[in-house]
Design a protein around this motif. Structure first.
Motif, PDB file in Angstrom:
ATOM      1  N   LEU A 262     -27.309  14.234 -39.679  1.00  0.00           N
ATOM      2  CA  LEU A 262     -27.232  14.298 -38.220  1.00  0.00           C
ATOM      3  C   LEU A 262     -25.833  14.673 -37.765  1.00  0.00           C
ATOM      4  O   LEU A 262     -25.669  15.404 -36.778  1.00  0.00           O
ATOM      5  CB  LEU A 262     -27.647  12.949 -37.613  1.00  0.00           C
ATOM      6  CG  LEU A 262     -29.068  12.469 -37.942  1.00  0.00           C
ATOM      7  CD1 LEU A 262     -29.346  11.150 -37.226  1.00  0.00           C
ATOM      8  CD2 LEU A 262     -30.109  13.520 -37.563  1.00  0.00           C
ATOM      9  N   ALA A 263     -24.830  14.189 -38.468  1.00  0.00           N
ATOM     10  CA  ALA A 263     -23.454  14.539 -38.104  1.00  0.00           C
ATOM     11  C   ALA A 263     -23.189  16.027 -38.303  1.00  0.00           C
ATOM     12  O   ALA A 263     -22.473  16.651 -37.511  1.00  0.00           O
ATOM     13  CB  ALA A 263     -22.468  13.711 -38.931  1.00  0.00           C
TER      14      ALA A 263
ATOM     15  N   ASP B 201     -24.773  17.874 -35.391  1.00  0.00           N
ATOM     16  CA  ASP B 201     -24.001  17.674 -34.173  1.00  0.00           C
ATOM     17  C   ASP B 201     -22.762  18.567 -34.173  1.00  0.00           C
ATOM     18  O   ASP B 201     -22.415  19.158 -33.146  1.00  0.00           O
ATOM     19  CB  ASP B 201     -23.599  16.203 -34.069  1.00  0.00           C
ATOM     20  CG  ASP B 201     -22.854  15.902 -32.789  1.00  0.00           C
ATOM     21  OD1 ASP B 201     -23.508  15.774 -31.731  1.00  0.00           O
ATOM     22  OD2 ASP B 201     -21.610  15.794 -32.838  1.00  0.00           O
TER      23      ASP B 201
ATOM     24  N   LEU C 287     -26.009  13.221 -31.574  1.00  0.00           N
ATOM     25  CA  LEU C 287     -26.061  11.882 -32.153  1.00  0.00           C
ATOM     26  C   LEU C 287     -26.559  10.860 -31.131  1.00  0.00           C
ATOM     27  O   LEU C 287     -27.324   9.946 -31.470  1.00  0.00           O
ATOM     28  CB  LEU C 287     -24.674  11.486 -32.665  1.00  0.00           C
ATOM     29  CG  LEU C 287     -24.119  12.312 -33.827  1.00  0.00           C
ATOM     30  CD1 LEU C 287     -22.703  11.870 -34.172  1.00  0.00           C
ATOM     31  CD2 LEU C 287     -25.018  12.195 -35.054  1.00  0.00           C
ATOM     32  N   LYS C 288     -26.146  11.007 -29.884  1.00  0.00           N
ATOM     33  CA  LYS C 288     -26.634  10.098 -28.842  1.00  0.00           C
ATOM     34  C   LYS C 288     -28.126  10.297 -28.600  1.00  0.00           C
ATOM     35  O   LYS C 288     -28.866   9.327 -28.356  1.00  0.00           O
ATOM     36  CB  LYS C 288     -25.852  10.325 -27.558  1.00  0.00           C
ATOM     37  CG  LYS C 288     -24.399   9.886 -27.641  1.00  0.00           C
ATOM     38  CD  LYS C 288     -23.680  10.151 -26.320  1.00  0.00           C
ATOM     39  CE  LYS C 288     -22.226   9.712 -26.409  1.00  0.00           C
ATOM     40  NZ  LYS C 288     -21.497   9.986 -25.148  1.00  0.00           N
TER      41      LYS C 288
ATOM     42  N   GLU D  19     -29.943   8.546 -31.329  1.00  0.00           N
ATOM     43  CA  GLU D  19     -29.879   7.094 -31.125  1.00  0.00           C
ATOM     44  C   GLU D  19     -30.857   6.639 -30.040  1.00  0.00           C
ATOM     45  O   GLU D  19     -31.459   5.564 -30.138  1.00  0.00           O
ATOM     46  CB  GLU D  19     -28.445   6.708 -30.750  1.00  0.00           C
ATOM     47  CG  GLU D  19     -28.225   5.210 -30.662  1.00  0.00           C
ATOM     48  CD  GLU D  19     -26.783   4.867 -30.353  1.00  0.00           C
ATOM     49  OE1 GLU D  19     -26.487   3.665 -30.165  1.00  0.00           O
ATOM     50  OE2 GLU D  19     -25.957   5.796 -30.295  1.00  0.00           O
TER      51      GLU D  19
ATOM     52  N   GLU E   4     -31.321   8.419 -39.097  1.00  0.00           N
ATOM     53  CA  GLU E   4     -31.126   9.345 -40.212  1.00  0.00           C
ATOM     54  C   GLU E   4     -32.299   9.247 -41.176  1.00  0.00           C
ATOM     55  O   GLU E   4     -32.559   8.196 -41.754  1.00  0.00           O
ATOM     56  CB  GLU E   4     -29.830   9.007 -40.948  1.00  0.00           C
ATOM     57  CG  GLU E   4     -29.382  10.061 -41.950  1.00  0.00           C
ATOM     58  CD  GLU E   4     -28.595  11.179 -41.310  1.00  0.00           C
ATOM     59  OE1 GLU E   4     -29.148  12.296 -41.196  1.00  0.00           O
ATOM     60  OE2 GLU E   4     -27.438  10.950 -40.910  1.00  0.00           O
TER      61      GLU E   4
END
Length: 472
Positions: A267-268, A271, A286-287, A290, A302
């Motif tokens: 995910l990082a 982003d 990422l938000k 979440e 993830e």
């Protein structure tokens, strides 16, 4: 008689000498046949116009001072007073010039006052150094500074030693995780300029290595009525794309984006890609992931998002992409919710295993075997020994893993921990999810990827060591 008397009177009162400092009569003692006869001395008028005479004036209790006086050039003779003349043993010699003695200050004597004693000089007080004062207790950090320094030095030596030696885990070394988004070897940046025809676009794609048959691509554009709808701009395209994917990519409606998420991307990573391309601000994706986790009461985000190709609105690229990937995962697992592995481990645990399989290999044919080894070790209660979980925790997929990280007990260190990590470690593909839902039944407990880029399995640790010697 009178004359003699007058003569005697005159002899008794001689005239006062000129230049006398104390205005006293001067007499000379002349020795005559052993008798002292006082005879008045007549001073001769000085012939020098200016002279100096040194006169000593005695004072009571004070040392003798020498005073030089300047005599006038001429003085009138005055009758001397009748005072006893001082006795002079020798005739006065002419005065010699002497330098006046330096004046010294002398405090008046005080016989009644006691002498004052001087106080001894004070010694400079020097405080003792820290650590040697009485009652001083050093801190724990101060006492342990040398052991801490020694331990840090040894850790650095171990880190340098193992930095050049790639370790092999229980299950062997991992294969490289998913290719980064738009990797240079697979992704090509294509610029379509205004005025380019469908034929010139087909030739350009042939020159860039995206297609091998430009005439076939041109025919597809004509048959699908896309030849006049090709947009201008910059497009990211993959080598070996199908004609349909190329037509969809070049003829998208205004305001839409096609984003390809390669398997094993985290995910990082996604982003960062959206931020680099200007599709979204950093942290926005990422938000969004979440929010999905909170809205659907998921244990983690993830591993719940499926890799693949997605078309999303440009205005809300981050949130739309996260929702599209989550919906694709739900759709791919819907048909397997009643499988044995889901019933035994739960869907989230299966998705964690799918992400680990994806991080260990990109070869779809190897995935069912790796899934089998993972399930065998889980059921036997043995550590998985998959270093990809530690790499996910360190966020480092390239450099050798430090020895300290492999020896530290953490939730993601599957060498030291029995069981699965608390979350997935990447975005799995459909093939990895299917391998986790339907693994092969094998007796293998070990595997490694050799230098021949093949998967080598073993039932025992001895067999695994033989594979290491043979293929590493």
């Amino acid at each position: 008689m009178n004359e003699n008397n007058d003569t005697n009177n005159k002899q008794e009162k001689p005239p006062k000498a000129k230049g006398s400092a104390n205005s006293s009569r001067l007499t000379l003692d002349i020795v005559d046949d052993g008798k002292n006869v006082k005879t008045p001395v007549r001073r001769v008028k000085p012939t020098v116009s200016v002279s100096k005479m040194q006169v000593t004036i005695p004072e009571s209790g004070v040392k003798t001072k020498k005073i030089e006086e300047r005599q006038p050039e001429k003085q009138e003779q005055k009758p001397a007073k009748e005072t006893p003349a001082p006795t002079v043993k020798k005739p006065a010699l002419p005065a010699t010039r002497k330098k006046p003695a330096p004046k010294t200050k002398q405090a008046p004597a005080s016989p009644t006052k006691k002498p004052v004693r001087k106080a001894p000089p004070k010694k400079k007080v020097v405080p003792p150094t820290i650590g040697k004062r009485k009652g001083y207790t050093p801190t724990v950090a101060y006492r342990l500074r040398f052991p801490i320094f020694l331990v840090a030095f040894l850790v650095c030596l171990f880190a340098l030693f193992f930095a050049f030696h790639k370790g092999v885990g229980l299950l062997g070394s991992y294969s490289k995780p998913g290719k980064p988004l738009f990797a240079k070897d697979d992704r090509v940046e294509v610029t379509i300029e205004a005025g380019m025809s469908a034929r010139s676009v087909s030739v350009l794609l042939k020159d860039l290595g995206i297609v091998d048959d430009p005439e076939g691509l041109l025919s597809y554009f004509v048959e699908q009525n896309l030849a006049t709808t090709i947009r201008t701009g910059i497009f990211m395209m993959e080598k070996g794309m199908s004609f349909a994917a190329i037509g969809e990519r070049l003829t998208l409606r205004t305001g839409e984006l096609t984003i390809v998420v390669n398997p094993a991307n985290t995910l990082a990573t996604i982003d960062s890609f959206l931020d680099a391309r200007g599709y979204a601000r950093r942290g926005e994706f990422l938000k969004a992931a979440e929010r999905l986790q909170n809205e659907h009461s998921l244990s983690f985000a993830e591993g719940w998002l499926l890799s693949g190709e997605y078309v999303v609105p440009q205005e809300s690229a981050a949130s739309s992409l996260a929702m599209a990937m989550f919906s694709a995962m739900l759709e791919s697992t819907r048909a397997h919710l009643g499988s044995d592995k889901v019933a035994q481990w739960g869907l989230e645990q299966v998705l964690i295993i799918a992400s680990m399989i994806q991080a260990e290999t990109q070869n779809q044919s190897e995935m069912p075997f790796i899934a089998s080894v993972i399930y065998n070790r889980l059921e036997a209660g043995e550590p998985l020994g998959i270093d990809a979980t530690t790499r996910y925790e360190l966020n480092d997929w390239k450099n050798p893993i430090p020895l300290e990280a492999l020896e530290t007990q953490t939730p993601y260190n599957t060498r030291r921990k029995v069981g699965l990590p608390p979350s997935g470690i990447c975005c799995p593909s459909k093939a990895a999810v299917e391998a986790a839902l339907s693994p092969l039944k094998t007796p293998y407990f070990y595997y490694l990827h050799g230098l021949d880029k093949q998967l080598h399995l073993a039932t025992t640790y001895e067999g695994h060591k033989e594979n290491i010697k043979a293929y590493r």
